[in-house]
Structure formats: C-alpha cells, structure tokens
Design a protein around this motif. Structure first.
Motif, PDB file in Angstrom:
ATOM      1  N   THR A  84      24.888  45.786 -18.998  1.00  0.00           N
ATOM      2  CA  THR A  84      24.483  44.830 -18.230  1.00  0.00           C
ATOM      3  C   THR A  84      25.850  43.880 -18.036  1.00  0.00           C
ATOM      4  O   THR A  84      26.135  42.582 -18.504  1.00  0.00           O
ATOM      5  CB  THR A  84      23.708  43.851 -19.257  1.00  0.00           C
ATOM      6  OG1 THR A  84      22.553  44.714 -19.753  1.00  0.00           O
ATOM      7  CG2 THR A  84      22.766  42.734 -18.429  1.00  0.00           C
ATOM      8  N   LEU A  85      26.930  44.530 -17.321  1.00  0.00           N
ATOM      9  CA  LEU A  85      28.040  43.816 -17.078  1.00  0.00           C
ATOM     10  C   LEU A  85      27.737  42.589 -16.278  1.00  0.00           C
ATOM     11  O   LEU A  85      27.003  42.589 -15.387  1.00  0.00           O
ATOM     12  CB  LEU A  85      29.156  44.752 -16.594  1.00  0.00           C
ATOM     13  CG  LEU A  85      29.672  45.692 -17.677  1.00  0.00           C
ATOM     14  CD1 LEU A  85      30.373  46.871 -16.999  1.00  0.00           C
ATOM     15  CD2 LEU A  85      30.850  44.925 -18.481  1.00  0.00           C
ATOM     16  N   LYS A  86      28.628  41.398 -16.358  1.00  0.00           N
ATOM     17  CA  LYS A  86      28.665  40.371 -15.606  1.00  0.00           C
ATOM     18  C   LYS A  86      29.994  40.235 -14.879  1.00  0.00           C
ATOM     19  O   LYS A  86      30.885  40.596 -15.447  1.00  0.00           O
ATOM     20  CB  LYS A  86      28.441  39.036 -16.386  1.00  0.00           C
ATOM     21  CG  LYS A  86      27.046  39.348 -17.222  1.00  0.00           C
ATOM     22  CD  LYS A  86      26.829  38.148 -18.191  1.00  0.00           C
ATOM     23  CE  LYS A  86      25.607  38.301 -18.883  1.00  0.00           C
ATOM     24  NZ  LYS A  86      25.493  37.099 -20.084  1.00  0.00           N
ATOM     25  N   PRO A  87      29.935  39.411 -13.657  1.00  0.00           N
ATOM     26  CA  PRO A  87      31.355  39.141 -13.103  1.00  0.00           C
ATOM     27  C   PRO A  87      32.185  38.334 -14.191  1.00  0.00           C
ATOM     28  O   PRO A  87      33.607  38.850 -13.990  1.00  0.00           O
ATOM     29  CB  PRO A  87      30.832  38.146 -12.202  1.00  0.00           C
ATOM     30  CG  PRO A  87      29.546  38.589 -11.687  1.00  0.00           C
ATOM     31  CD  PRO A  87      28.768  38.954 -13.054  1.00  0.00           C
ATOM     32  N   GLU A  88      31.693  37.649 -15.025  1.00  0.00           N
ATOM     33  CA  GLU A  88      32.836  36.960 -15.974  1.00  0.00           C
ATOM     34  C   GLU A  88      33.258  38.155 -17.036  1.00  0.00           C
ATOM     35  O   GLU A  88      34.134  37.694 -17.977  1.00  0.00           O
ATOM     36  CB  GLU A  88      32.033  35.957 -16.697  1.00  0.00           C
ATOM     37  CG  GLU A  88      30.739  36.295 -17.370  1.00  0.00           C
ATOM     38  CD  GLU A  88      29.611  35.631 -16.265  1.00  0.00           C
ATOM     39  OE1 GLU A  88      29.485  36.089 -15.147  1.00  0.00           O
ATOM     40  OE2 GLU A  88      28.473  35.212 -16.818  1.00  0.00           O
ATOM     41  N   ASP A  89      32.901  39.385 -17.119  1.00  0.00           N
ATOM     42  CA  ASP A  89      33.508  40.088 -17.820  1.00  0.00           C
ATOM     43  C   ASP A  89      34.780  40.919 -17.258  1.00  0.00           C
ATOM     44  O   ASP A  89      35.289  41.730 -17.802  1.00  0.00           O
ATOM     45  CB  ASP A  89      32.492  41.475 -18.050  1.00  0.00           C
ATOM     46  CG  ASP A  89      31.388  41.083 -18.947  1.00  0.00           C
ATOM     47  OD1 ASP A  89      30.213  41.268 -18.685  1.00  0.00           O
ATOM     48  OD2 ASP A  89      31.505  40.412 -20.098  1.00  0.00           O
ATOM     49  N   THR A  90      34.990  40.775 -16.115  1.00  0.00           N
ATOM     50  CA  THR A  90      36.011  41.077 -15.194  1.00  0.00           C
ATOM     51  C   THR A  90      37.607  40.514 -16.039  1.00  0.00           C
ATOM     52  O   THR A  90      37.622  39.584 -16.295  1.00  0.00           O
ATOM     53  CB  THR A  90      36.288  40.376 -13.907  1.00  0.00           C
ATOM     54  OG1 THR A  90      34.972  40.995 -12.989  1.00  0.00           O
ATOM     55  CG2 THR A  90      37.622  40.909 -13.215  1.00  0.00           C
ATOM     56  N   ALA A  91      38.238  41.761 -16.420  1.00  0.00           N
ATOM     57  CA  ALA A  91      39.293  41.298 -17.198  1.00  0.00           C
ATOM     58  C   ALA A  91      40.044  42.816 -17.308  1.00  0.00           C
ATOM     59  O   ALA A  91      39.626  43.934 -17.044  1.00  0.00           O
ATOM     60  CB  ALA A  91      39.100  40.724 -18.624  1.00  0.00           C
ATOM     61  N   VAL A  92      41.253  42.663 -17.810  1.00  0.00           N
ATOM     62  CA  VAL A  92      42.178  43.740 -18.254  1.00  0.00           C
ATOM     63  C   VAL A  92      41.703  43.994 -19.874  1.00  0.00           C
ATOM     64  O   VAL A  92      41.822  43.024 -20.437  1.00  0.00           O
ATOM     65  CB  VAL A  92      43.757  43.748 -18.182  1.00  0.00           C
ATOM     66  CG1 VAL A  92      44.533  44.840 -18.845  1.00  0.00           C
ATOM     67  CG2 VAL A  92      44.112  43.455 -16.827  1.00  0.00           C
ATOM     68  N   TYR A  93      41.356  45.115 -20.218  1.00  0.00           N
ATOM     69  CA  TYR A  93      40.883  45.276 -21.437  1.00  0.00           C
ATOM     70  C   TYR A  93      41.953  45.995 -22.343  1.00  0.00           C
ATOM     71  O   TYR A  93      42.172  46.992 -21.657  1.00  0.00           O
ATOM     72  CB  TYR A  93      39.497  46.106 -21.560  1.00  0.00           C
ATOM     73  CG  TYR A  93      38.300  45.123 -21.223  1.00  0.00           C
ATOM     74  CD1 TYR A  93      38.239  44.588 -19.907  1.00  0.00           C
ATOM     75  CD2 TYR A  93      37.370  44.997 -22.160  1.00  0.00           C
ATOM     76  CE1 TYR A  93      37.159  43.848 -19.445  1.00  0.00           C
ATOM     77  CE2 TYR A  93      36.233  44.147 -21.812  1.00  0.00           C
ATOM     78  CZ  TYR A  93      36.124  43.580 -20.489  1.00  0.00           C
ATOM     79  OH  TYR A  93      34.893  42.820 -20.083  1.00  0.00           O
ATOM     80  N   TYR A  94      42.255  45.581 -23.255  1.00  0.00           N
ATOM     81  CA  TYR A  94      43.278  46.338 -24.162  1.00  0.00           C
ATOM     82  C   TYR A  94      42.714  46.471 -25.499  1.00  0.00           C
ATOM     83  O   TYR A  94      42.205  46.074 -26.189  1.00  0.00           O
ATOM     84  CB  TYR A  94      44.359  45.289 -24.648  1.00  0.00           C
ATOM     85  CG  TYR A  94      45.031  44.584 -23.515  1.00  0.00           C
ATOM     86  CD1 TYR A  94      44.590  43.625 -22.750  1.00  0.00           C
ATOM     87  CD2 TYR A  94      46.284  45.376 -22.989  1.00  0.00           C
ATOM     88  CE1 TYR A  94      45.040  42.908 -21.524  1.00  0.00           C
ATOM     89  CE2 TYR A  94      47.121  44.635 -22.165  1.00  0.00           C
ATOM     90  CZ  TYR A  94      46.460  43.554 -21.365  1.00  0.00           C
ATOM     91  OH  TYR A  94      47.158  43.089 -20.119  1.00  0.00           O
ATOM     92  N   CYS A  95      43.153  47.887 -25.916  1.00  0.00           N
ATOM     93  CA  CYS A  95      42.691  48.544 -27.246  1.00  0.00           C
ATOM     94  C   CYS A  95      43.887  48.031 -28.411  1.00  0.00           C
ATOM     95  O   CYS A  95      44.894  48.063 -27.883  1.00  0.00           O
ATOM     96  CB  CYS A  95      42.851  49.983 -27.128  1.00  0.00           C
ATOM     97  SG  CYS A  95      42.501  51.157 -28.647  1.00  0.00           S
ATOM     98  N   SER A  96      43.347  48.186 -29.403  1.00  0.00           N
ATOM     99  CA  SER A  96      44.199  47.644 -30.477  1.00  0.00           C
ATOM    100  C   SER A  96      43.961  48.696 -31.713  1.00  0.00           C
ATOM    101  O   SER A  96      42.857  48.986 -31.952  1.00  0.00           O
ATOM    102  CB  SER A  96      44.228  46.267 -30.942  1.00  0.00           C
ATOM    103  OG  SER A  96      42.944  45.752 -31.443  1.00  0.00           O
ATOM    104  N   ILE A  97      44.962  48.708 -32.704  1.00  0.00           N
ATOM    105  CA  ILE A  97      44.646  49.058 -33.984  1.00  0.00           C
ATOM    106  C   ILE A  97      45.564  48.568 -34.940  1.00  0.00           C
ATOM    107  O   ILE A  97      46.822  48.074 -34.783  1.00  0.00           O
ATOM    108  CB  ILE A  97      45.200  50.716 -34.214  1.00  0.00           C
ATOM    109  CG1 ILE A  97      44.662  50.940 -35.573  1.00  0.00           C
ATOM    110  CG2 ILE A  97      46.758  50.809 -33.775  1.00  0.00           C
ATOM    111  CD1 ILE A  97      44.765  52.506 -35.813  1.00  0.00           C
ATOM    112  N   ALA A  98      44.749  47.870 -35.889  1.00  0.00           N
ATOM    113  CA  ALA A  98      45.490  46.882 -37.001  1.00  0.00           C
ATOM    114  C   ALA A  98      45.479  47.742 -38.264  1.00  0.00           C
ATOM    115  O   ALA A  98      44.383  48.108 -38.460  1.00  0.00           O
ATOM    116  CB  ALA A  98      44.757  45.731 -37.127  1.00  0.00           C
TER     117      ALA A  98
END
Length: 115
Positions: A84-98
């Motif tokens: 159910t993606l929305k236009p406001e989900d538009t972004a660069v998505y970064y994976c992380s590990i802590a």
C-alpha cells in the motif's frame, strides 16, 4: 569491516508493493540490529523499521500496518516488504546494521511512488 548490499528499489504506482533486500557481509556479530532508514527529498534521514537478532521489531508510525521487516539470520539478510505504498514513501532507502563494533550503512536504493 562490514559491507551492506541493497536491492529491490524502483518505481511503483500508489497502492503497489515493493520488497527491499539487504545482505550484510564481513565482520558480523551474532548480536546485532538490522534496519531500514529513508531520506526523502529535502528531509532528514528517518528510521523506517528495525529488527534485532532476536526478532524484536520496531516501526515508524507512518508505516505501521503497511511495511513488514524480517530477516534471515543464517544469511545476515534483512527484508522490507512494503505494501500500500504512498507518494510520501518516495525516498532513498538505506539498510543499516548496528552491532558492538559500530553502525554500518548501505549505499541506498531509490524508491519512487507515483500518484
């Protein structure tokens, strides 16, 4: 050193779905938290979701009920199922590990949701 390789971004219409994947390699501790952050145009980077090595999850309020984070511990891989993606989900998505040695980031993958 830790390397994170993301995949699965792209262009999708509003209401659609995407699945992001991120595989970690290198010096990985058994006790770690993997997660996804995002940074939209002109915005600060924000947490989307994270999951501990024990399977405990946290989500941003804006994605609860739409996104699901999961992991394959044997492969040090984390997934983000986005529905159910929305236009406001538009972004660069970064994976992380802590982990005890610090935090590492992936290079980012673009997600664009058209209205």
């Amino acid at each position: 050193q830790v390397q994170l390789v993301e995949s699965g971004g792209g262009l999708v219409q509003a209401g659609g779905s995407l699945r992001l994947s991120c595989e970690a390699s290198g010096s990985i501790f058994s006790d770690n938290t993997m997660g996804w952050h995002r940074q939209g145009p002109g915005l600060a980077r924000e947490l989307v979701a994270r999951i501990t090595s024990g399977g405990v999850t946290n989500y941003a309020d804006s994605v609860k009920g739409r996104f699901t984070i999961s992991r394959d511990g044997a492969k040090n891989t984390v997934f983000l199922q986005m529905n159910t993606l929305k236009p406001e989900d538009t972004a660069v998505y970064y994976c992380s590990i802590a982990q005890p040695s610090g935090i590492s980031w992936g290079q980012g993958t673009q997600v664009t949701v058209s209205s």
